[in-house]
Structures are given as C-alpha cells and as structure tokens.
Design a protein around this motif. Structure first.
Motif, PDB file in Angstrom:
ATOM      1  N   VAL A 218       8.514 -57.900 -99.515  1.00 11.65           N
ATOM      2  CA  VAL A 218       9.890 -57.196 -99.922  1.00 11.65           C
ATOM      3  C   VAL A 218      10.168 -56.206 -98.910  1.00 11.65           C
ATOM      4  CG1 VAL A 218      10.994 -55.873-101.653  1.00 11.65           C
ATOM      5  CG2 VAL A 218       9.528 -57.852-102.178  1.00 11.65           C
ATOM      6  N   ALA A 219       9.134 -55.458 -98.432  1.00 13.38           N
ATOM      7  CA  ALA A 219       9.529 -54.462 -97.552  1.00 13.38           C
ATOM      8  C   ALA A 219       9.944 -55.092 -96.212  1.00 13.38           C
ATOM      9  CB  ALA A 219       8.067 -53.763 -97.113  1.00 13.38           C
ATOM     10  N   GLU A 220       9.182 -56.298 -95.566  1.00 13.74           N
ATOM     11  CA  GLU A 220       9.889 -56.654 -94.527  1.00 13.74           C
ATOM     12  C   GLU A 220      11.385 -57.245 -94.592  1.00 13.74           C
ATOM     13  OE1 GLU A 220       7.289 -60.021 -93.401  1.00 13.74           O
ATOM     14  OE2 GLU A 220       8.732 -60.685 -91.808  1.00 13.74           O
ATOM     15  N   ARG A 221      11.541 -57.974 -95.772  1.00 12.34           N
ATOM     16  CA  ARG A 221      12.915 -58.354 -95.950  1.00 12.34           C
ATOM     17  C   ARG A 221      13.809 -57.271 -96.014  1.00 12.34           C
ATOM     18  NH1 ARG A 221      14.978 -63.437 -98.303  1.00 12.34           N
ATOM     19  NH2 ARG A 221      12.641 -63.575 -97.711  1.00 12.34           N
ATOM     20  N   VAL A 222      13.702 -56.033 -96.463  1.00  9.67           N
ATOM     21  CA  VAL A 222      14.552 -54.941 -96.299  1.00  9.67           C
ATOM     22  C   VAL A 222      14.371 -53.980 -95.207  1.00  9.67           C
ATOM     23  CG1 VAL A 222      15.012 -54.919 -98.762  1.00  9.67           C
ATOM     24  CG2 VAL A 222      13.334 -53.527 -97.897  1.00  9.67           C
ATOM     25  N   GLY A 223      13.627 -54.312 -94.070  1.00  9.83           N
ATOM     26  CA  GLY A 223      13.420 -53.396 -93.248  1.00  9.83           C
ATOM     27  C   GLY A 223      12.555 -52.205 -93.377  1.00  9.83           C
ATOM     28  N   LEU A 224      11.710 -52.223 -94.270  1.00 10.26           N
ATOM     29  CA  LEU A 224      10.960 -51.042 -94.600  1.00 10.26           C
ATOM     30  C   LEU A 224       9.548 -51.305 -94.277  1.00 10.26           C
ATOM     31  CD1 LEU A 224      12.205 -49.803 -98.095  1.00 10.26           C
ATOM     32  CD2 LEU A 224      12.482 -48.406 -95.887  1.00 10.26           C
ATOM     33  N   THR A 225       8.751 -49.910 -93.567  1.00 13.37           N
ATOM     34  CA  THR A 225       7.148 -50.389 -94.017  1.00 13.37           C
ATOM     35  C   THR A 225       6.848 -50.463 -95.310  1.00 13.37           C
ATOM     36  OG1 THR A 225       7.017 -47.983 -93.827  1.00 13.37           O
ATOM     37  CG2 THR A 225       7.075 -48.858 -91.869  1.00 13.37           C
ATOM     38  N   GLN A 226       5.342 -51.051 -95.541  1.00 10.77           N
ATOM     39  CA  GLN A 226       5.139 -50.964 -96.739  1.00 10.77           C
ATOM     40  C   GLN A 226       5.064 -49.505 -97.592  1.00 10.77           C
ATOM     41  OE1 GLN A 226       2.200 -53.837 -97.206  1.00 10.77           O
ATOM     42  NE2 GLN A 226       1.564 -53.193 -99.365  1.00 10.77           N
ATOM     43  N   GLN A 227       4.590 -48.533 -96.358  1.00 15.16           N
ATOM     44  CA  GLN A 227       4.543 -47.259 -96.976  1.00 15.16           C
ATOM     45  C   GLN A 227       5.910 -46.851 -97.482  1.00 15.16           C
ATOM     46  OE1 GLN A 227       1.577 -46.136 -97.187  1.00 15.16           O
ATOM     47  NE2 GLN A 227       2.305 -44.482 -98.396  1.00 15.16           N
ATOM     48  N   GLY A 228       7.010 -47.066 -96.708  1.00 22.64           N
ATOM     49  CA  GLY A 228       8.311 -46.522 -97.103  1.00 22.64           C
ATOM     50  C   GLY A 228       8.830 -47.110 -98.515  1.00 22.64           C
ATOM     51  N   LEU A 229       8.453 -48.434 -98.573  1.00 26.67           N
ATOM     52  CA  LEU A 229       8.770 -49.404 -99.926  1.00 26.67           C
ATOM     53  C   LEU A 229       8.212 -48.332-100.944  1.00 26.67           C
ATOM     54  CD1 LEU A 229      10.141 -51.395-101.584  1.00 26.67           C
ATOM     55  CD2 LEU A 229       8.087 -52.824-100.971  1.00 26.67           C
ATOM     56  N   LEU A 230       6.724 -48.022-100.702  1.00 29.77           N
ATOM     57  CA  LEU A 230       6.153 -47.425-101.817  1.00 29.77           C
ATOM     58  C   LEU A 230       6.668 -45.984-102.331  1.00 29.77           C
ATOM     59  CD1 LEU A 230       2.422 -47.962-100.789  1.00 29.77           C
ATOM     60  CD2 LEU A 230       3.412 -49.054-102.473  1.00 29.77           C
ATOM     61  N   HIS A 231       7.569 -45.472-101.660  1.00 31.87           N
ATOM     62  CA  HIS A 231       8.309 -44.412-101.824  1.00 31.87           C
ATOM     63  C   HIS A 231       9.200 -44.699-102.978  1.00 31.87           C
ATOM     64  CE1 HIS A 231      10.718 -40.692-101.437  1.00 31.87           C
ATOM     65  NE2 HIS A 231      11.804 -41.507-101.262  1.00 31.87           N
ATOM     66  N   TYR A 232       9.678 -46.013-103.058  1.00 31.89           N
ATOM     67  CA  TYR A 232      10.846 -46.299-104.110  1.00 31.89           C
ATOM     68  C   TYR A 232      10.063 -46.836-105.369  1.00 31.89           C
ATOM     69  CZ  TYR A 232      14.197 -45.530-100.454  1.00 31.89           C
ATOM     70  OH  TYR A 232      15.126 -45.054 -99.429  1.00 31.89           O
ATOM     71  N   PHE A 233       8.967 -47.699-105.105  1.00 33.03           N
ATOM     72  CA  PHE A 233       8.345 -48.236-106.053  1.00 33.03           C
ATOM     73  C   PHE A 233       6.747 -48.358-105.591  1.00 33.03           C
ATOM     74  CE2 PHE A 233      12.393 -50.335-105.708  1.00 33.03           C
ATOM     75  CZ  PHE A 233      12.840 -50.008-107.068  1.00 33.03           C
ATOM     76  N   PRO A 234       6.157 -47.682-106.723  1.00 35.33           N
ATOM     77  CA  PRO A 234       4.634 -47.320-106.175  1.00 35.33           C
ATOM     78  C   PRO A 234       3.843 -48.432-106.285  1.00 35.33           C
ATOM     79  CG  PRO A 234       5.330 -46.196-108.319  1.00 35.33           C
ATOM     80  CD  PRO A 234       6.585 -46.839-107.907  1.00 35.33           C
ATOM     81  N   THR A 235       4.148 -49.388-107.097  1.00 33.60           N
ATOM     82  CA  THR A 235       3.241 -50.470-107.216  1.00 33.60           C
ATOM     83  C   THR A 235       4.252 -51.705-107.373  1.00 33.60           C
ATOM     84  OG1 THR A 235       3.495 -50.619-109.760  1.00 33.60           O
ATOM     85  CG2 THR A 235       1.475 -49.431-108.580  1.00 33.60           C
TER      86      THR A 235
END
Lengths: 192, 192
Positions: free
Chosen positions: A34-51
């Motif tokens: 999912v992170a890759e699809r929206v151009g975020l790092t996995q760390q960046g995605l965890l900011h929005y959704f922790p799991t």
C-alpha cells in the motif's frame, strides 16, 4: 489546511488499499504494498495507520459511511427497502465483501484488533435496523417477530449469505435469497 | 494394524489441536504447539497433516462427522428438529464455533487451503437440508419457500448468528434467534 491535506491523504490510502486487495487478495495486501502505491515509505504510512488491521478497519468504516448514506446518522438510515438494493450492490463488488467477510472471520479470535470495531458495529447496526423495523411495522412484524428479534436475523442473513456467495457465486443467488428472507419477515401476503 | 494405529494417532492429534486452540486461541495454535502436546516432532506431525490449515480442516471435518450422526450418510442427517439442539449445543462450545468461524472467514480469500473444503461442505449441507425440508414439507414450506431456497437461508442464519454471538455473547441469544427463524420458515400457526 494541514488537516485537509491529511484527510485527503487518508482517503487516497484507503483507495489504494482497495486496489491492492483487488490485485493481490486480502493476505497479499501488505502495508509495504500500500505504501508503495501511494508513494510513501512504510514508516510514512504507519503515521496514518499503525497496523494492517487498523488500515483494513478504516476501509470498512469508510464502506459503512457510504452505505448508510454519508453522515446523516439519523435513525432508519438502514431503510428496509434500501437493504435489498445494498445486497444487489454488494453482489457487484466482491472485493469489498471479501475484505469485510475475511476480517469479520478473523475478528472473533481472541484479542484481534478488529474485534472492538465489529462488536460496536453490530450493536449499532442491530439497533438501527430494529428502529427502522419499528418505524415501519410497530411492535410486531407481520411474520410475528419483534423488531429487535427480527434485526438479529436480518444481520445474520446478510452476513451468512455473503460467505456462501463468495465461496460459490454460481450456486448462490445472494439478492434473491435476501428477498426470500424479507418475504418471510413480512409474512404471508393477502391472498387476493 | 499399522493403519489402525495411524488412525488412532490422527484422532489423538485432532483432540490435542482442540485443546491447544482452547488454551491459546486460533492463531496461537501452531503446528509446533500441537506436536509438543502429542509428543511428536514437528516433522513427525507434518507426516499426518502437511499444514496448519490441513489440520484445522480435519478438526472441522471431524466436527461435521459428529454433528451429522456419524457415518450414517443417509439423507435427512440434518433433521430439522435436531438443528435447534445443535445450535444449543454449539452455544456451549465456543472454541469449536470460533475455529469454524475464523476458518470460514479466511477461506473466502483467494487460494486459501480451506476454500475447497468449505465450498464442497456448503454444497452438501444445502442439499442435505433441502432434502430434509422436502421430506418434511413437500415442495413448498408453510412460509412459502421451496426447500432449496429455504436451505440457503437456514445455513446463512446458522453462520451469521455465530459471528454475532461470538462477538457479543451477552447481547445475542443464538438458540432463541434460531428458533425465531424456524418459526418464520414454518409460517403462521393455526390460530386456535
């Protein structure tokens, strides 16, 4: 402004999650994909959704918001006449039904992160449906049940049919079966 | 003789699996934990069940064998009058219901190892219930449905109620709700 951008980003992530699920299935929908699809790092995605579970619950909450008419929140949002259309609509979107059903299944295990979501959701949905039925039929439905007791069955039929349909869509006519059930609730028609 | 011992060992493994699930929950029931309980190496256990899913499916098949009366295999094994008792019995064994429900939920995802089991199972269960209903009521139930259409709903209600009950056992009276549904199928009673 930062808040609006953050909301937009969340919505974008939810859309991307559905796309990833559609392509790779529920178990393949990793946070990394999912992170890759929206151009975020996995760390960046965890900011929005922790799991991953938090992300999937958010996808389902989003679905509920749509399906109940978007923020109206009034009683009777689950109008009975609309439920048949919702089932027909669901029969055209197996991916979201599959996500819902898989997560519901998992949620009954101990300490699952989605368990709280589903427990609250069902309490609300049963109460909403009971209110709808009471507004329409009073304290007893034509088939003889109280609105509260009919609501439990209504929800059970909706969920149960989804499993049979997902496993064998050729064999199970989900909207037709749901219509049969509404017919039972409404009781025998006037012979005329 | 070797075969009988092997059958015995299988049965022992299935019992151990249920115990492990009862103690650690569905996700904690690893092959390693089951192997330890029966005094096998994990490699030894894999000889009997190649994957965790295969083991869980075997547990459920075993449940079905019990619930349908043990190898009789005749039509009508799911006798309608017995279904109410089965639901009451299930309400006393949340662990097996939880295992079933969690695995059913997972099975709807692509390529899940239990998908074939559940698809076949539902085809059989629907056919068996339809045969039971036809034997009892002929081609139309008092509530107006054909046996085949009633069977789909019967299965849906059984499954759907289990999810609501597992999530919130205080709020959902599973046997009572199932009795309500049987009442709808049987139609209005003679007013007398």
């Amino acid at each position: 402004m930062a808040r609006a951008r953050s909301e937009e980003r969340r919505a974008e992530i939810l859309r991307a999650t559905l796309e990833v699920i559609a392509e790779r299935g529920y178990r393949g929908a990793t946070l990394g994909a999912v992170a890759e699809r929206v151009g975020l790092t996995q760390q960046g995605l965890l900011h929005y959704f922790p799991t991953k579970e938090a992300l999937l619950v958010a996808v389902l909450e989003d679905r509920d918001r749509w399906d109940t008419g978007g923020g109206g929140g009034e009683e009777g949002a689950w109008r009975l006449e609309l439920l048949g259309s919702l089932v027909e609509y669901n029969a055209m979107r197996p991916v979201i039904v599959q996500t819902f059903s898989a997560l519901l299944g998992e949620s009954v295990t101990e300490d699952h992160p989605a368990r709280g979501f589903f427990t609250r959701r069902y309490t609300q949905v049963r109460a909403g449906m009971a209110a709808t039925l009471r507004a329409e039929y009073g304290d007893t439905l034509p088939g003889g049940l109280s609105p509260e007791r009919a609501a439990v069955l209504l929800v059970a039929v909706l969920d149960g049919l989804q499993y049979q349909w997902l496993l064998d869509p050729e064999a199970v006519d989900m909207p037709g079966a749901f219509g049969d059930f509404l017919g039972l609730l409404k009781g025998p028609e006037d012979p005329s």
